[in-house]
Design an enzyme around this catalytic site. Structure first.
Site, PDB file in Angstrom:
ATOM      1  N   THR A 170       0.864  -1.255   0.013  1.00 30.10           N
ATOM      2  CA  THR A 170       0.069   0.126   0.126  1.00 30.10           C
ATOM      3  C   THR A 170       1.009   1.331  -0.065  1.00 30.10           C
ATOM      4  OG1 THR A 170      -1.712  -1.234   1.306  1.00 30.10           O
ATOM      5  CG2 THR A 170      -1.865   1.269   1.245  1.00 30.10           C
ATOM      6  N   VAL A 171       0.390   2.284  -0.760  1.00 31.33           N
ATOM      7  CA  VAL A 171       1.325   3.508  -0.903  1.00 31.33           C
ATOM      8  C   VAL A 171       0.454   4.610  -0.187  1.00 31.33           C
ATOM      9  CG1 VAL A 171       2.134   5.184  -2.504  1.00 31.33           C
ATOM     10  CG2 VAL A 171       2.270   2.757  -2.812  1.00 31.33           C
ATOM     11  N   ASP A 223       7.515  -5.086 -13.772  1.00 37.68           N
ATOM     12  CA  ASP A 223       6.035  -4.724 -13.767  1.00 37.68           C
ATOM     13  C   ASP A 223       5.718  -3.409 -14.500  1.00 37.68           C
ATOM     14  OD1 ASP A 223       3.366  -5.348 -13.125  1.00 37.68           O
ATOM     15  OD2 ASP A 223       3.534  -4.585 -10.919  1.00 37.68           O
TER      16      ASP A 223
END
Length: 763
Positions: free
Chosen positions: A441-442, A553
């Site tokens: 999570t950011v 990614d």
């Protein structure tokens, strides 16, 4: 007299217990609408609003057929499914069919496939069920409706042999499971195969998909890869409620509201439409009948609400009272809302009864304060030791040693404290979340100097890769490229390291492409600029850093935009450093479906061409405005890369282009960018260009778009006669997938500064 009195009280107590047990055993509350209605079908109780005939059920949605064809009664729903339990708490247990797709010699065998259920009154329980896919060459979908819109979830299960299949594990190797979203109705199951199980047919000839209760009823075993072929159903749970009204509006419509007397309106779980009924405290029975909730005699319940030695229990409607027996008086404390009794104290002991409790209270307060001080001191010391343990465990000492070698440089990783980042994110408040993904999570954070940063909190940390992680932190901190999000430092005092990045203001490229309000402002020039800058950043990571970096990614969600629509490549959580003497690495496959290099997926061999393939998908998104993977599209077009390649190959690119970017002035440039994307999306990595070649091609197209005269004069004989030939030139080989190559010569003297800028940007 005292012994006689105690004996009588004991006898009375025993008689009361026996009578209460007899009374409790005799109490049975009605559950059916009337005595003429069946209240049971086989072993299943059928409470109203359910019924076995139309006269005994609320409506057709709650009609249960009692089928005697097999010799023993079996309840069947309107959706023709066996019922195993009906709960007045709002749950319906059924046996749901399994989706199967079996193969023999690579050809499908006719099995029950794509079972569906159209039962709009009921909702799949998201707390009691999971969606499972079983197989070694399998993928499956659960297609349903949510908020009156079609909705799908999917799951993929892959394995090459039984070596890595673990009993009891359902993580994608032989078995895959997915949480059920809230509010799903009317669903269909699909089970599919990638290669018709040819490679795994000996131990797994079928793909299976089903919704099942998440309990001991299903525990994955490798034997299921074959044995499930003989299973037809698995237990699952529906949530049910009444009508479409809520508890706020339903009681105001007495002609439709069916909760009976002594009841309360009960709100169903989120995602379930309608309302439920429940009996008030002190009442029991079927709350959906007019007189279904009846008063219970708490005095006959176990455990007894009153102390039968010191008091007498008296039942009242909805509750009870306790009356003190002779020789006892009311105690000051209250137990469960009822009076507690104690022996009457002599009058001359009243002062002692005050002094003793007071002294005990003072002693307990002092003991509590002293104990609290010691406890919090030990906890503080334990926390400090824990931080030190995490710091060493996460490579903090190694990082400090390596940072000492960079003291001469100002661009070194800063080591943040856990308190500093916790304060910056307001204790990781949910309102500070910028995004969530499979790896973490950011959060948005504000440092004490008012600098806004992005703080990534990972979900897991591989302790065996700590040295590599520290090396990556050092290398990523040294990257100084205007199109790569800058890493500022990290925190190693927590169980999982926290990474601190530069904050980018304008969100992700994905949101700008797929949000209708934002995509209209994303012109062709901006899209070409974003593609060119992203390619330049990836080429820089592959070719110009001290240690080559493979992103692993690349996707539109990991490309951020600033206020000037400049691209910023972000999220290096799965990135990997490549030793300079290696061209490929054997790794576990990581990435995002839709962007994942198929050659990497099947071989586990990661190369820089894997990033090239993912970048090709990003360019296809920029050109079409479509998502990389979308289950709302027809099955053959769900994968954008395959759909895009087919469109370019069959000369129907204009059919899938985003209409917002196409005009007569840029169609040639769009076609050239599409050809570059097609090369990047080649199935074989050796047929793809390098990121450096792609970056130079895109930057050349961008320059020609800025200066139309450049394209006209680049090959004009008159211009060459006037200016003379360029003093330097270079060749770019762009492979189009055939045996021949197209070679473009470009003068360096006029273009080197702009073309190479994204590759060598050290600003």
């Amino acid at each position: 007299m005292g012994l006689r009195r105690m004996f009588l009280e004991l006898v009375i107590s025993c008689v009361a217990v026996i009578l209460s047990e007899m009374g409790a055993a005799a109490v049975e509350f009605p559950i059916a609408l009337s005595p003429q209605c069946l209240n049971r079908c086989g072993n299943v109780r059928v409470p109203y609003p359910f019924g076995t005939t139309k006269d005994c059920s609320l409506n057709d949605d709650f009609l249960i057929s009692c089928d005697n064809s097999s010799g023993s009664p079996q309840p069947i729903t309107g959706a023709n499914l066996n019922v195993t339990n009906i709960s007045m708490n709002g749950e319906l247990d059924i046996l749901m069919y399994i989706a199967k797709q079996c193969y023999e010699s690579g050809k499908p065998v006719h099995e029950r496939n794509n079972p569906s259920i159209n039962y709009p009154a009921f909702t799949i329980s998201n707390t009691k069920n999971k969606f499972f896919t079983i197989g070694c060459d399998s993928y499956a979908y659960l297609n349903a409706f949510r908020n009156n819109e079609s909705f799908s979830i999917g799951c993929m299960s892959i394995c090459k042999s039984l070596t890595n299949v673990e009993n009891g594990s359902c993580t994608g190797i032989g078995c895959c499971q997915v949480d059920i979203p809230k509010g799903l109705k009317n669903f269909t199951l699909e089970a599919r195969s990638y290669y018709n199980h040819i490679r795994v047919s000996e131990f797994n000839p079928c793909s299976f998909a089903f919704v099942a209760k998440e309990d001991d009823m299903f525990n994955f075993s490798s034997s299921y890869l074959k044995s499930l072929q003989g299973n037809e159903t698995f237990p699952m749970v529906f949530d049910w409620a009444l009508g479409k009204e809520t508890c706020e509006t339903a009681p105001n419509k007495p002609d439709q509201y069916i909760c009976g007397g002594n009841t309360l309106c009960d709100v169903p779980p989120e995602g379930v439409d309608g309302y439920r009924c429940k009996c008030k405290e002190g009442y029991r029975g079927n709350p959906y009948l007019s007189d279904g909730c009846q008063d219970i005699n708490e005095c006959e319940e176990d455990p007894k609400p009153c102390n039968i030695t010191t008091s007498t229990c008296n039942n009242i409607n909805g509750s009870f009272t306790c009356t003190c027996r002779v020789g006892y008086e009311v105690d000051a404390k209250i137990i469960n809302g009822s009076t507690s009794c104690r022996l009457k104290a002599p009058a001359n002991r009243s002062k002692i009864n005050i002094i003793i409790p007071l002294a005990i209270s003072i002693g307990l307060i002092g003991l509590f304060m002293g104990g609290s001080s010691i406890y919090f001191g030990l906890q503080r010391r334990k926390l400090i030791k824990l931080k030190e343990k995490f710091f060493q465990q996460n490579g903090g000492i190694l990082l400090q040693q390596k940072l000492s070698n960079y003291r001469a440089s100002t661009e070194v990783a800063k080591i943040f404290s856990a308190e500093e980042l916790e304060k910056a994110t307001n204790s990781y408040d949910e309102s500070r979340i910028l995004g969530q993904g499979g790896y973490g999570t950011v959060y948005r954070g504000v440092l004490p100097d008012y600098e806004v940063v992005a703080i990534k909190k990972s979900k897991i940390c591989d302790q065996s890769q700590i040295e590599q992680f520290i090396n990556e932190v050092i290398v990523l901190t040294q990257i100084n490229h205007r199109n790569v999000v800058k890493m500022l430092g990290c925190c190693l005092e927590t169980e999982v390291p926290l990474l601190v990045y530069q904050y980018i203001t304008n969100g992700t490229l994905s949101s700008h492409i797929h949000d209708r309000n934002l995509s209209s402002s994303l012109s062709w020039e901006k899209r070409l600029k974003i593609a060119s800058e992203t390619a330049g950043a990836l080429a820089y990571l592959h070719s110009s850093t001290s240690v080559p970096i493979l992103h692993r990614d690349v996707k539109t969600a990991n490309i951020l935009l600033d206020d000037n629509y400049s691209a910023k490549v972000a999220d290096f959580g799965t990135s990997i450093l490549v030793p300079v003497d290696q061209t490929q690495l054997s790794t576990l496959v990581k990435g995002t479906f839709g962007y994942l290099d198929p050659e990497y997926f099947y071989s586990n061999q990661l190369t820089e061409k894997s990033d090239v393939y993912s970048f090709g998908v990003v360019v296809a998104e920029l050109l079409t405005g479509e998502k990389a993977l979308c289950f709302d599209r027809p099955e053959k077009d769900r994968n954008l890369a395959m759909c895009f390649n087919s469109a370019v190959k069959e000369d129907r690119l204009h059919q899938i282009l985003d209409n917002q970017i196409v005009n007569d002035g840029n169609i040639n440039a769009i076609n050239e960018v599409a050809d570059i994307a097609k090369l990047c999306l080649s199935v074989k990595g050796e047929d793809r260009p390098t990121m450096k070649e792609v970056a130079m091609e895109l930057e050349g197209l961008r320059i020609m778009g800025k200066h139309p005269w450049a394209k006209a004069n680049l090959y004009a004989e008159e211009t060459e006669n006037l200016l003379g030939p360029p003093t330097h030139s270079f060749n770019i080989d762009v492979y189009n997938g055939s045996s021949s190559s197209t070679i473009t010569k470009v003068g360096l003297e006029s273009m080197t500064n702009e073309v190479m800028k994204p590759l060598d940007d050290g600003r």
